[in-house]
Design a protein around this motif. Structure first.
Motif, PDB file in Angstrom:
ATOM      1  N   TRP A 158     -10.143 -14.309  -6.496  1.00  0.00           N
ATOM      2  CA  TRP A 158      -9.233 -13.227  -6.861  1.00  0.00           C
ATOM      3  C   TRP A 158      -8.048 -13.837  -7.602  1.00  0.00           C
ATOM      4  N   ALA A 159      -7.622 -13.172  -8.652  1.00  0.00           N
ATOM      5  CA  ALA A 159      -6.496 -13.695  -9.433  1.00  0.00           C
ATOM      6  C   ALA A 159      -5.183 -13.076  -8.964  1.00  0.00           C
ATOM      7  N   GLY A 160      -4.078 -13.632  -9.434  1.00  0.00           N
ATOM      8  CA  GLY A 160      -2.757 -13.095  -9.080  1.00  0.00           C
ATOM      9  C   GLY A 160      -1.917 -12.852 -10.318  1.00  0.00           C
ATOM     10  N   THR A 161      -0.819 -12.150 -10.134  1.00  0.00           N
ATOM     11  CA  THR A 161       0.113 -11.882 -11.238  1.00  0.00           C
ATOM     12  C   THR A 161       1.538 -12.022 -10.712  1.00  0.00           C
ATOM     13  N   MET A 162       2.449 -11.413 -11.437  1.00  0.00           N
ATOM     14  CA  MET A 162       3.853 -11.419 -11.043  1.00  0.00           C
ATOM     15  C   MET A 162       4.448 -10.176 -11.704  1.00  0.00           C
ATOM     16  N   CYS A 163       4.744  -9.121 -10.909  1.00  0.00           N
ATOM     17  CA  CYS A 163       5.125  -7.836 -11.505  1.00  0.00           C
ATOM     18  C   CYS A 163       6.591  -7.515 -11.266  1.00  0.00           C
ATOM     19  N   LEU A 164       7.434  -7.955 -12.203  1.00  0.00           N
ATOM     20  CA  LEU A 164       8.859  -7.666 -12.119  1.00  0.00           C
ATOM     21  C   LEU A 164       9.281  -6.664 -13.191  1.00  0.00           C
ATOM     22  N   THR A 165       8.923  -6.968 -14.436  1.00  0.00           N
ATOM     23  CA  THR A 165       9.551  -6.300 -15.577  1.00  0.00           C
ATOM     24  C   THR A 165       9.168  -4.825 -15.699  1.00  0.00           C
ATOM     25  N   GLU A 166      10.195  -4.017 -15.991  1.00  0.00           N
ATOM     26  CA  GLU A 166      10.011  -2.593 -16.307  1.00  0.00           C
ATOM     27  C   GLU A 166      10.774  -2.327 -17.598  1.00  0.00           C
ATOM     28  N   PRO A 167      10.552  -1.170 -18.236  1.00  0.00           N
ATOM     29  CA  PRO A 167      11.221  -0.954 -19.528  1.00  0.00           C
ATOM     30  C   PRO A 167      12.741  -1.168 -19.459  1.00  0.00           C
ATOM     31  N   GLN A 168      13.396  -0.722 -18.380  1.00  0.00           N
ATOM     32  CA  GLN A 168      14.850  -0.859 -18.271  1.00  0.00           C
ATOM     33  C   GLN A 168      15.262  -2.080 -17.453  1.00  0.00           C
ATOM     34  N   ALA A 169      14.303  -2.806 -16.925  1.00  0.00           N
ATOM     35  CA  ALA A 169      14.612  -3.939 -16.048  1.00  0.00           C
ATOM     36  C   ALA A 169      13.886  -5.191 -16.520  1.00  0.00           C
ATOM     37  N   GLY A 170      14.507  -5.905 -17.470  1.00  0.00           N
ATOM     38  CA  GLY A 170      13.963  -7.175 -17.951  1.00  0.00           C
ATOM     39  C   GLY A 170      14.779  -8.283 -17.313  1.00  0.00           C
ATOM     40  N   SER A 171      15.803  -8.746 -18.048  1.00  0.00           N
ATOM     41  CA  SER A 171      16.702  -9.748 -17.448  1.00  0.00           C
ATOM     42  C   SER A 171      17.404  -9.158 -16.237  1.00  0.00           C
ATOM     43  N   ALA A 172      17.736  -7.864 -16.318  1.00  0.00           N
ATOM     44  CA  ALA A 172      18.436  -7.206 -15.196  1.00  0.00           C
ATOM     45  C   ALA A 172      17.404  -6.727 -14.173  1.00  0.00           C
ATOM     46  N   VAL A 173      16.860  -7.664 -13.435  1.00  0.00           N
ATOM     47  CA  VAL A 173      15.750  -7.344 -12.538  1.00  0.00           C
ATOM     48  C   VAL A 173      16.183  -6.394 -11.404  1.00  0.00           C
ATOM     49  N   GLY A 174      17.474  -6.358 -11.132  1.00  0.00           N
ATOM     50  CA  GLY A 174      18.004  -5.459 -10.095  1.00  0.00           C
ATOM     51  C   GLY A 174      17.849  -3.989 -10.456  1.00  0.00           C
ATOM     52  N   ASP A 175      17.522  -3.693 -11.724  1.00  0.00           N
ATOM     53  CA  ASP A 175      17.398  -2.298 -12.159  1.00  0.00           C
ATOM     54  C   ASP A 175      15.979  -1.744 -11.993  1.00  0.00           C
ATOM     55  N   VAL A 176      15.158  -2.477 -11.265  1.00  0.00           N
ATOM     56  CA  VAL A 176      13.784  -2.030 -11.016  1.00  0.00           C
ATOM     57  C   VAL A 176      13.781  -0.635 -10.393  1.00  0.00           C
ATOM     58  N   LYS A 177      12.859   0.253 -10.898  1.00  0.00           N
ATOM     59  CA  LYS A 177      12.814   1.630 -10.379  1.00  0.00           C
ATOM     60  C   LYS A 177      11.532   1.940  -9.625  1.00  0.00           C
ATOM     61  N   THR A 178      10.503   1.108  -9.759  1.00  0.00           N
ATOM     62  CA  THR A 178       9.220   1.389  -9.081  1.00  0.00           C
ATOM     63  C   THR A 178       9.495   1.706  -7.615  1.00  0.00           C
ATOM     64  N   SER A 179       8.862   2.758  -7.122  1.00  0.00           N
ATOM     65  CA  SER A 179       9.218   3.179  -5.761  1.00  0.00           C
ATOM     66  C   SER A 179       8.108   2.865  -4.758  1.00  0.00           C
ATOM     67  N   ALA A 180       8.530   2.683  -3.530  1.00  0.00           N
ATOM     68  CA  ALA A 180       7.602   2.384  -2.432  1.00  0.00           C
ATOM     69  C   ALA A 180       7.996   3.265  -1.254  1.00  0.00           C
ATOM     70  N   VAL A 181       7.107   4.180  -0.896  1.00  0.00           N
ATOM     71  CA  VAL A 181       7.418   5.112   0.198  1.00  0.00           C
ATOM     72  C   VAL A 181       6.483   4.822   1.370  1.00  0.00           C
ATOM     73  N   LYS A 182       7.090   4.632   2.526  1.00  0.00           N
ATOM     74  CA  LYS A 182       6.301   4.225   3.698  1.00  0.00           C
ATOM     75  C   LYS A 182       5.415   5.380   4.177  1.00  0.00           C
ATOM     76  N   GLU A 183       4.156   5.058   4.425  1.00  0.00           N
ATOM     77  CA  GLU A 183       3.231   6.031   5.025  1.00  0.00           C
ATOM     78  C   GLU A 183       2.429   5.292   6.080  1.00  0.00           C
ATOM     79  N   GLY A 184       2.838   5.452   7.317  1.00  0.00           N
ATOM     80  CA  GLY A 184       2.187   4.684   8.392  1.00  0.00           C
ATOM     81  C   GLY A 184       2.513   3.210   8.243  1.00  0.00           C
ATOM     82  N   ASP A 185       1.459   2.376   8.212  1.00  0.00           N
ATOM     83  CA  ASP A 185       1.675   0.927   8.110  1.00  0.00           C
ATOM     84  C   ASP A 185       1.778   0.431   6.683  1.00  0.00           C
ATOM     85  N   VAL A 186       1.520   1.332   5.729  1.00  0.00           N
ATOM     86  CA  VAL A 186       1.490   0.885   4.335  1.00  0.00           C
ATOM     87  C   VAL A 186       2.527   1.653   3.510  1.00  0.00           C
ATOM     88  N   TYR A 187       2.603   1.347   2.235  1.00  0.00           N
ATOM     89  CA  TYR A 187       3.561   2.012   1.347  1.00  0.00           C
ATOM     90  C   TYR A 187       2.798   2.589   0.159  1.00  0.00           C
TER      91      TYR A 187
END
Ligand SMILES: Cc1cc2nc3c(=O)[nH]c(=O)nc-3n(C[C@H](O)[C@H](O)[C@H](O)COP(=O)(O)OP(=O)(O)OC[C@H]3O[C@@H](n4cnc5c(N)ncnc54)[C@H](O)[C@@H]3O)c2cc1C
Length: 614
Positions: A158-187
Motif C-alpha cells: 500500500w502506498a502513502g501520501t501527504m495531504c496538507l494543501t488546499e486552494p486557500q491553504a498552501g504555505s498558510a497550512v493553518g487555514d485548512v478547511k477540510t472537515s472531520a465530524v465524529k461518528e462513533g469511533d470514526v470521523y
C-alpha cells in the motif's frame, strides 16, 4: 536513453573518511551491521538505480502520469522496478525491523537515496512519500491502526501520501478547511486537497492518506488541526480490502517537470461516505505532520542535491568530449589545434561550481542524517542534545540551500552543453525541470528561511546556535595555522564573524520589536549560514584529503607541483583527493565571500524591500 552517472567515491569518502559512520555499529541498535554490510547495501542500491530505475527517467518525462475518466495511471514501465524496489526492502531501508524495516542507519539509507533519486526523481516520489507516511503512523497512531497499516506500507503493498494543501491553504497550512465530524469511533471527512503527490495511481492496490482536517469545535489556526488516516479503499479488521472509501481524484496537474509523478486534486467525501481514523489526539495534527515534514525536508534537500550531482556528471562527460575552438592563448593562430571545451576557463568555472556545490550539499545532508542517527543511539545526554540540535538547525539549510543550489547546478550544466543543453537529446534540461519543484514543495524555501531566523535561532534559549558557534570557533582555532590550508580557514573565520555579527544585529532588532527588517533579509541570511556550514564541511574534508594526498605522494615519490599533477592524472585516488582540495578552494574563494557582501547589505539598514511601492 541517458545513463545514471553516480559519484559513489565521494559518497564513500563522506561516510567512512569524513563522518566515520562505521562508529555507529558500536551501538546496540546497529550492532549487527558493519562497514562491509554498508558497502553491500551501497552496491545493491547503485545496481538497482543504474539498471532498473535510470531507464525509467525518459519514459517518466515523455509519457508521464495520465488521467482518464477519473482513473490515474503511471507509465506501465514503472511496475517491474517498483516491485523490485519494494521486494528489496528499500522503502523501509532505515525503518524499524519490528515493522518490517531493514533498520539501517538513516545516513546509509540517504546515500542510496541519492542514487535512486538521481536515477529518476518522478519514480521515487511514491516510495518516499510512503516511507514518510508509514513512519508517522508508526510513531503516532494507535496500535490498532499501526497493526493494520504500517507493515504493508513499508513493504510497498500500500502506498502513502501527504495531504496538507488546499486552494486557500498552501504555505498558510493553518487555514485548512477540510472537515472531520465524529461518528462513533470514526470521523466523516469532507473537503478538497490539491497538489497531492501520488494522490492516486495504479502502482498499488491501496493508498493511505494522512489528511489534515478540522473538527467542528476546533480552535482557529494550526492549534485546531487534527490528523486522520484515510484509506482509498477501506480495510477490514483482518487486513483484507473492503469497499471504496469515497476518495476521488478530480484531476491531475500538467507540470514543468516530474511528469511521471501524479499531482492530484483529491475530493474526500463527495458522497458523504469518506471515513477517517484519528491519529493521536485531536488538535495535535500539526505536531505529528511536522514530524513527517522534518524528515521529508531533508529528503527534498536530497532531491535537489542528487539532481544537481547527476547533471554535473553529465556536463563533465560532455565537456571532455566536445571539441570547440582553440586554447584562448592561441586565438590568433589559424593552425592552432582545436580543444575540448573543458580547456576553456569559463567552462572550468561552471564545472567547478557544480562539483564543489554538489559535494558541499551532499556533505551537509549526510552529516545532518548522521546527527539524526547519533541522537537516537548515543547514551550520552549532552551528545544527544547537541546532535538533535544540529538536526533542527540544519534542516532548513538542507531543504532550502540544497534545492536552490541543485537547481542552479542543473542550469549551469545546461549552459555547459550549450545548445544541446536546451535540447531533449541530452538529459540535463529534464534534470533542471524536475529539480525546480524541490524549492517549492515541503514548505517553500522562503518559509525555510523564516524557520531558521524566526524559530531555530531562538530555539532552546539559543543553545542550538551557540553550540554551533562554539564548535565552529574550536575548528577555526585548531586549524587556522595549518601549513597549507590555514589561509582558507582564515576565510572561514572572517565569514563566520560576519555571520555572527549579523545574527546579533537581527536578534537585537527583533527584541526591540523590529521583526520585519530581519525577516526581509531571511533568505540571504539562510544562504550565508549555509555557505559558512558548507565551507566548514569542505574544510574538514580538505584536511583529510591533504593528509591522504601527502601519504600517496610520498609513497610514489612525487615531491614537486609538476610531479603531483602528473600523479593526480594517472592515480585515481590521488586524483580524487586533489579534487577534494580543489572543491574546497573553489568554494571558499569563489562562493564564501558572498557572506561578507550580504552582511554589508544587511547592515546597510536600507528598508527598500519593506517600503518600496510595487
Ligand atoms: C508538483 C507539486 C507537488 C506537491 N505535492 C504536495 C503534496 O504531496 N502534499 C501537499 O500537501 N502539498 C503538495 N504540494 C503543494 C506545495 O506544498 C505548495 O504548493 C507549497 O507549500 C506552496 O503553497 P502555495 O502553492 O499555495 O503557494 P503560496 O503559499 O501561495 O506561496 C506563494 C509564494 O508566497 C510566499 N509566501 C507565502 N506565505 C508566506 C509567508 N507567510 N511569508 C513569506 N513568504 C510567503 C511563498 O514562499 C511563495 O513564494 C505540491 C505542489 C506541487 C506543485
Amino acid at each position: 536513453m541517458a545513463e545514471y552517472l553516480d559519484d559513489r567515491r565521494d559518497v564513500e569518502f563522506i561516510l567512512y573518511e569524513h563522518l566515520g559512520v562505521q562508529r555507529l555499529c558500536q551501538y546496540e541498535k546497529y550492532s549487527e551491521f558493519s562497514k562491509e554490510l554498508f558497502d553491500m547495501v551501497l552496491d545493491q542500491g547503485l545496481k538497482l538505480a543504474k539498471e532498473e530505475i535510470a531507464p525509467l527517467n525518459e519514459v517518466a518525462d515523455r509519457v508521464g502520469a495520465k488521467f482518464d475518466n477519473g482513473v490515474v495511471t503511471l507509465p506501465k514501465e514503472f511496475r517491474g522496478p517498483y516491485k523490485t524496489y519494494c521486494e528489496g526492502g528499500w522503502i523501509g531501508v532505515s525503518s524499524d525491523p519490528e515493522w518490517g524495516g531493514q533498520g539501517l542507519p538513516r545516513v546509509v539509507g540517504m546515500s542510496t537515496g541519492e542514487f535512486f533519486t538521481g536515477a529518476c526523481l518522478a519514480f521515487m516520489m511514491t516510495p518516499s512519500l510512503t516511507h514518510g507516511a508509514a513512519h508517522m503512523f508508526q510513531t503516532f497512531a494507535s496500535d490498532e491502526l499501526k497493526n493494520l497499516y504500517v507493515e504493508k506500507m513499508y513493504a510497498g503493498q500500500w502506498a502513502g501520501t501527504m495531504c496538507l494543501t488546499e486552494p486557500q491553504a498552501g504555505s498558510a497550512v493553518g487555514d485548512v478547511k477540510t472537515s472531520a465530524v465524529k461518528e462513533g469511533d470514526v470521523y466523516k471527512i469532507t473537503g478538497t486537497k490539491i497538489f497531492i503527490s501520488s494522490g492516486d495511481h495504479d502502482l498499488t492496490e491501496n493508498i493511505i492518506h494522512p489528511v489534515l482536517a478540522r473538527t467542528p469545535d476546533a480552535p482557529p489556526g494550526i492549534k485546531g488541526i487534527s490528523l486522520f488516516l484515510v484509506p482509498k479503499v477501506r480495510v477490514n479488521p483482518d487486513g483484507t480490502l473492503g469497499e471504496s472509501n469515497d476518495v476521488r481524484c478530480g484531476n491531475i496537474e500538467e507540470k514543468m517537470g516530474i511528469h511521471g509523478s501524479s499531482t492530484c486534486t483529491l475530493n474526500f467525501g463527495d458522497e458523504g461516505n469518506c471515513i477517517g481514523y484519528l491519529v493521536g489526539e485531536e488538535n495535535k495534527g500539526i505536531v505529528y505532520m511536522f514530524h513527517m515534514m522534518n524528515g521529508a525536508r531533508i529528503n527534498v534537500g536530497l532531491q535537489g542535491s542528487a539532481l544537481g550531482a547527476v547533471a554535473y556528471k553529465h556536463a563533465l562527460q560532455y565537456a571532455k568530449e566536445r571539441i570547440q575552438g582553440v586554447d584562448v592563448r592561441n586565438m590568433k593562430d589559424p593552425n592552432a589545434p582545436h580543444v575540448a571545451i573543458i580547456e576553456h576557463p569559463d567552462v572550468r568555472r561552471m564545472l567547478l561550481f557544480g562539483k564543489s556545490v554538489t559535494e558541499a550539499t551532499r556533505a551537509l545532508l549526510l552529516k545532518t542524517a548522521y546527527y539524526a542517527d547519533l541522537a537516537e543511539v548515543t547514551q550520552d545526554d549532552a551528545e544527544r542534545e547537541k546532535a538533535a540540535g544540529y538536526v533542527e538547525l540544519f534542516t532548513p539549510l538542507c531543504k532550502s540551500y540544497s534545492t536552490d543550489m541543485g537547481f542552479e547546478v542543473c542550469v549551469q550544466a545546461m549552459q555547459i552543453l550549450g545548445g544541446y543543453g536546451y535540447c531533449k537529446e541530452y538529459p540535463v534540461e529534464q534534470y533542471a525541470r524536475d529539480s525546480k519543484i524541490a524549492s517549492i514543495y515541503e514548505g517553500t524555501n522562503g518559509i525555510q528561511a523564516m524557520d531558521l531566523l524566526g524559530r531555530k535561532l531562538a530555539m532552546k534559549g539559543g543553545t542550538l546556535y551557540m553550540n554551533f558557534l562554539a564548535d565552529l570557533n574550536a575548528f577555526v582555532e585548531e586549524n587556522r595555522s595549518h601549513e597549507t590550508l590555514g589561509k582558507y580557514v582564515e576565510e572561514l573565520a572572517a565569514a563566520k564573524d560576519a555571520l555572527a555579527d549579523v545574527t546579533n544585529d537581527f536578534m537585537t532588532k527583533s527584541m526591540s520589536g523590529d521583526t520585519l527588517y530581519p525577516i526581509s533579509c531571511a533568505m540571504p541570511y539562510l544562504n550565508s549560514f549555509s555557505e559558512v556550514v558548507c565551507s566548514w564541511l569542505l574544510l574538514e574534508q580538505a584536511l583529510i584529503a591533504q593528509k591522504r594526498l601527502d601519504e600517496i605522494s610520498s609513497e610514489k615519490g612525487a615531491t614537486d607541483a609538476e610531479a603531483l599533477k602528473a600523479l593526480a592524472e594517472e592515480n585515481d585516488e590521488a586524483k580524487f583527493y586533489a579534487g577534494k582540495l580543489d572543491s574546497m578552494k573553489f568554494y571558499v574563494t569563489q562562493i564564501l565571500p558572498q557572506v561578507k557582501a550580504r552582511a554589508a547589505s544587511a547592515k546597510s539598514e536600507d528598508r527598500t524591500i519593506l517600503d518600496a511601492v510595487l
